[in-house]
Scaffold this active site. Structure first.
Site: not given
Length: 291
Positions: A108, A201, A266
């Site tokens: 992230s 992503e 995620h």
């Protein structure tokens, strides 16, 4: 369960500090890692003091460097996410990171550190949230982690999916979470895209946000330079039954290999991607990253 060797890992939080209520979870994580011969050393800046802040950028960077400079630490697992990881970048000693045996893991918002390390040192890092060992796919994640301990080409770094353009890709992978990755644009920490495989992503964002992000990447020249594109999961878009593939294909050349996987992103079932590692094509439905 077999344990190949015992080693020490540093546990850090270079982005937003964790809520105090996560202390029990981090203690459980240390216990789980201990089953695999991993002893954990905790950062002094894991938990937030206020407003998500656990320490200053300098303090968190110095703590991270303390782990990189410790010859007994083999891996550094960052357990955070959020928004603030880029504040540590200017305080890191990249020469010492280059010389360190420790490998940084995070996901992230830690995308910024993963790519900065590669851009500044050429060293690999791992896009993966180690807390996945605890969650709903924990049993499978622990199995992958254990297998990887025995064999670095194990399933943890193999991504199943499909080519939506082309049939093969090979090269060095950069990227990660698209929003966080773009925080590096215009900085010395943005990696060179020439001959690279770009992995992207996202957790948050719908079509308008992804359009913004892909447009910015196009304007940096990324899509003219890369040799392949890997699309991971785009969580909120997929929850709204929206497909990232048609949007992404608007921005890339028709002959650029594009691989789509639902196994990296995620989700708590997500596998790992080695940033700065080598992408190889195993088959038309599987690729792998490795050192």
């Amino acid at each position: 369960m077999s344990i190949v060797q015992t080693y020490t890992a540093g546990i850090t939080a270079c982005s937003n500090g964790l809520p105090e209520k996560k202390k029990e979870e981090i203690s459980l994580l240390a216990d789980v890692l201990g089953r695999y011969g991993v002893s954990s050393v905790m950062s002094r800046y894991l938990y937030e003091k206020s407003d998500g802040i656990s320490g200053s950028g300098r303090e968190k960077a110095e703590e991270l460097m303390r782990f990189f400079e410790n010859p007994g630490i083999r891996y550094i697992f960052d357990v955070s996410g959020g928004d603030m990881a880029n504040e540590v970048l200017g305080y890191l000693d990249y020469q010492k990171i280059r010389e360190s045996r420790a490998v940084f893991w995070g996901y992230s918002d830690l995308t910024v550190i993963l790519n900065a390390i590669y851009a500044e040192t050429g060293k690999v890092s791992v896009l993966y949230q180690i807390r996945n060992l605890l969650y709903d796919y924990g049993e499978e994640q622990q199995k992958r982690f254990s297998q990887w301990e025995e064999n670095e080409t194990a399933d943890l770094f193999a991504l199943d999916g499909r080519f939506v353009q082309g049939h093969h890709m090979e090269g060095t992978v950069v990227g990660g979470n698209i929003r966080c990755f773009l925080k590096l644009a215009g900085t010395p920490y943005f990696p060179d895209f020439n001959d690279k495989i770009l992995f992207l992503e996202a957790r948050s964002g719908q079509v308008p946000q992804m359009t913004t992000f892909f447009s910015q990447l196009q304007q940096t020249g990324a899509f003219d330079k890369i040799e392949g594109l890997i699309l991971g999961t785009f969580t909120q878009m997929e929850a709204a039954s929206k497909d990232i593939v048609p949007l992404a294909l608007r921005y890339v050349k028709e002959d650029l290999p594009v691989f789509r996987t639902l196994e990296a992103g995620h989700g708590t079932d997500s596998k790992a991607v080695i940033i700065g590692g080598r992408v190889t094509t195993v088959s038309e439905s599987r690729i792998r990253t490795q050192n």
